[in-house]
Write a protein that holds these residues in place. Structure first.
Motif, PDB file in Angstrom:
ATOM      1  N   LEU A  11      13.497  18.673  36.908  1.00 47.98           N
ATOM      2  CA  LEU A  11      13.393  20.059  37.352  1.00 47.98           C
ATOM      3  C   LEU A  11      11.929  20.316  37.703  1.00 47.98           C
ATOM      4  N   VAL A  12      11.690  20.792  38.913  1.00 44.43           N
ATOM      5  CA  VAL A  12      10.323  21.125  39.319  1.00 44.43           C
ATOM      6  C   VAL A  12      10.292  22.607  39.722  1.00 44.43           C
ATOM      7  N   ILE A  13       9.445  23.360  39.047  1.00 44.22           N
ATOM      8  CA  ILE A  13       9.313  24.789  39.318  1.00 44.22           C
ATOM      9  C   ILE A  13       7.920  25.028  39.872  1.00 44.22           C
ATOM     10  N   MET A  14       7.808  25.870  40.893  1.00 40.87           N
ATOM     11  CA  MET A  14       6.477  26.224  41.399  1.00 40.87           C
ATOM     12  C   MET A  14       6.248  27.721  41.256  1.00 40.87           C
ATOM     13  N   ILE A  15       5.042  28.054  40.823  1.00 40.58           N
ATOM     14  CA  ILE A  15       4.643  29.459  40.756  1.00 40.58           C
ATOM     15  C   ILE A  15       3.470  29.659  41.701  1.00 40.58           C
ATOM     16  N   GLY A  16       3.570  30.666  42.555  1.00 40.99           N
ATOM     17  CA  GLY A  16       2.468  30.933  43.479  1.00 40.99           C
ATOM     18  C   GLY A  16       2.354  32.416  43.762  1.00 40.99           C
TER      19      GLY A  16
ATOM     20  N   GLU B 164       4.384  39.417  43.082  1.00 38.00           N
ATOM     21  CA  GLU B 164       5.401  40.471  43.196  1.00 38.00           C
ATOM     22  C   GLU B 164       5.930  40.929  41.857  1.00 38.00           C
ATOM     23  N   SER B 165       5.879  40.013  40.860  1.00 40.19           N
ATOM     24  CA  SER B 165       6.404  40.433  39.561  1.00 40.19           C
ATOM     25  C   SER B 165       5.389  40.093  38.479  1.00 40.19           C
ATOM     26  N   ASP B 166       5.613  40.668  37.336  1.00 36.54           N
ATOM     27  CA  ASP B 166       4.720  40.488  36.199  1.00 36.54           C
ATOM     28  C   ASP B 166       4.762  39.037  35.718  1.00 36.54           C
ATOM     29  N   GLN B 167       3.633  38.519  35.257  1.00 34.49           N
ATOM     30  CA  GLN B 167       3.562  37.155  34.719  1.00 34.49           C
ATOM     31  C   GLN B 167       4.592  36.948  33.613  1.00 34.49           C
ATOM     32  N   ARG B 168       4.817  38.000  32.797  1.00 33.99           N
ATOM     33  CA  ARG B 168       5.757  37.857  31.677  1.00 33.99           C
ATOM     34  C   ARG B 168       7.201  37.680  32.154  1.00 33.99           C
ATOM     35  N   ILE B 169       7.517  38.325  33.286  1.00 33.22           N
ATOM     36  CA  ILE B 169       8.872  38.193  33.834  1.00 33.22           C
ATOM     37  C   ILE B 169       9.083  36.762  34.345  1.00 33.22           C
ATOM     38  N   VAL B 170       8.055  36.220  35.011  1.00 31.21           N
ATOM     39  CA  VAL B 170       8.141  34.850  35.511  1.00 31.21           C
ATOM     40  C   VAL B 170       8.254  33.881  34.329  1.00 31.21           C
ATOM     41  N   ALA B 171       7.445  34.113  33.285  1.00 26.84           N
ATOM     42  CA  ALA B 171       7.494  33.246  32.102  1.00 26.84           C
ATOM     43  C   ALA B 171       8.901  33.249  31.504  1.00 26.84           C
ATOM     44  N   LYS B 172       9.529  34.410  31.479  1.00 28.89           N
ATOM     45  CA  LYS B 172      10.893  34.533  30.953  1.00 28.89           C
ATOM     46  C   LYS B 172      11.856  33.653  31.748  1.00 28.89           C
ATOM     47  N   GLU B 173      11.694  33.694  33.072  1.00 30.15           N
ATOM     48  CA  GLU B 173      12.553  32.868  33.946  1.00 30.15           C
ATOM     49  C   GLU B 173      12.332  31.382  33.654  1.00 30.15           C
ATOM     50  N   VAL B 174      11.063  31.008  33.453  1.00 30.27           N
ATOM     51  CA  VAL B 174      10.740  29.606  33.178  1.00 30.27           C
ATOM     52  C   VAL B 174      11.403  29.164  31.866  1.00 30.27           C
ATOM     53  N   PHE B 175      11.341  30.031  30.853  1.00 30.58           N
ATOM     54  CA  PHE B 175      11.998  29.690  29.576  1.00 30.58           C
ATOM     55  C   PHE B 175      13.508  29.595  29.746  1.00 30.58           C
ATOM     56  N   LYS B 176      14.059  30.487  30.577  1.00 26.29           N
ATOM     57  CA  LYS B 176      15.505  30.465  30.808  1.00 26.29           C
ATOM     58  C   LYS B 176      15.912  29.116  31.439  1.00 26.29           C
TER      59      LYS B 176
END
Ligand SMILES: [Zn+2]
Ligand SMILES: [Zn+2]
Length: 381
Positions: free
Chosen positions: A223-228, A250-262
């Motif tokens: 799984l490869v995820i990119m954040i930009g 576009e979204s809060d860092q915490r929301i992105v982190a939540k997605e990454v954990f999911k």
């Protein structure tokens, strides 16, 4: 007098075209006619005033450009012996690339740690040489010019015809994400380090981030995820092996982190490669890393301040591997040329814009605008 033109950075954000005397080629040297030079993030940030730290402000005036591809224009009689030529023999007209550092061959690293010549304590570095000092004659040592003078001791690769100009310009960017391979240790089969079925997060959507995603994918990540921060760049993430792309502007860092954990079953990712050049990404990334994971810092090359880290929560409790990666030894050029030759990733698609030599400043500004991926200048077009 016959001359050759180069773009000179005389101070931060101050660029001028200068003519240099067309050099007489010494017996042990050679002269290259530049076909293309990649605009490196380092070039653009140095142009914008960032430095290598308070004690290393950098040299002005300088002809930037260390991601150069060119054709041998003139070759001294002894150049074959004085250079380190890979894929030779070399003759006039051949298309080449070269390792931007000439190691001193005398310091601690060159003599006792020869696999780490990129750490040489006294290297000659193309693209970062003062172009006024008399001892630096004939001065044309940067790719932002019509010609580059190549000194003895330079590692040169003669490019096979299978590698296109667009691919060759990406080579140095690929080389610069060597750290991804360093994550292949210590025990991927036991779940530590990058291995089959690993989850990888790439922070940064520039050319370095794309190369990191590509290498992680090719090395077996599941799984490869990119954040930009830029959709115009993130939309290319899939071309280079990413499964998911998130835009944190576009979204809060915490929301992105939540997605990454999911996406990682609540654990966090096995491996993070930070390619942003932003110090804050280190702390943000550490919070998304799995315990026992590997964090690789690649992007912060030029000095841009410090960040606060909680050593107890972000280091010790994580039981992690933290890798700082500084450029690469010449061997990496060989390895990544083979990777380009394999055509296993569409690296040529990274090249999104071409500029003439007279537009060099525009190219540097375009890089800073983050509107594109890789840019190149073609000084003789
Ligand atoms: Zn570079
Ligand atoms: Zn050395």
């Amino acid at each position: 007098m016959k001359t050759t033109r180069s773009v000179v950075l005389v101070a931060p954000r101050k660029v001028e075209m200068r003519e240099f005397p067309f050099p007489e080629v010494a017996r042990d040297a050679l002269l290259v006619e530049v076909e293309a030079v990649g605009v490196c993030g380092g070039d653009a940030r140095f142009y914008a005033g960032q430095t290598f730290g308070p004690e290393h402000p950098g040299e002005f005036p300088v002809i930037l450009g260390h991601e150069t591809v060119g054709r041998v224009k003139d070759m001294g009689e002894d150049a074959t012996e004085s250079m380190v030529i890979h894929g030779g023999p070399l003759k006039e007209g051949d298309r080449i690339v070269w390792y931007p550092l000439i190691p001193c061959e005398r310091c601690h690293y060159c003599t006792l740690q020869p696999q780490s010549k990129h750490l040489c304590q006294n290297p000659w570095v193309y693209g970062w040489i003062n172009c006024e000092r008399p001892e630096n004659r004939p001065w044309i040592y940067g790719g932002y010019g019509e010609h580059v003078y190549i000194r003895p001791g330079t590692h040169i690769w003669k490019l096979p015809p299978t590698i296109t100009l667009e691919e060759a310009v990406i080579l140095d960017t690929l080389v610069s994400v060597r750290g991804v391979e360093r994550a292949l240790t210590p025990y991927p089969n036991l779940g530590e380090g990058l291995g089959l079925a690993s989850t990888v997060l790439v922070q940064g959507d520039g050319p370095v981030g794309m190369c990191a995603a590509a290498k992680a994918r090719l090395l077996g990540a599941n799984l490869v995820i990119m954040i930009g921060k830029h959709w115009n760049r993130l939309e290319h993430a899939k071309d280079f092996g990413a499964d998911f792309a998130f835009n944190i502007s576009e979204s809060d860092q915490r929301i992105v982190a939540k997605e990454v954990f999911k996406l990682t079953g609540g654990l966090g990712v096995d491996v993070i490669v930070d390619c942003t050049g932003e110090p804050s990404s280190l702390t943000q990334g550490l919070d998304m890393l799995k315990r026992g994971g590997t964090f690789i810092e690649i992007g912060c090359i030029l000095h841009k301040g410090t960040v606060e880290i909680d050593p107890a929560l972000q280091l010790t409790a994580k039981d992690l591997w933290l890798i700082g990666q500084y450029y690469a030894p010449p061997q990496q050029y060989e390895r990544d040329l083979r990777l380009l030759s394999s055509k296993r990733m569409p690296f040529h698609r990274m090249l999104s814009c071409r500029f003439k030599l007279t537009e060099a400043e525009e190219a540097l500004k375009a890089h800073l605008s983050r509107k594109w991926l890789k840019l190149m200048i073609q000084p003789n077009k």
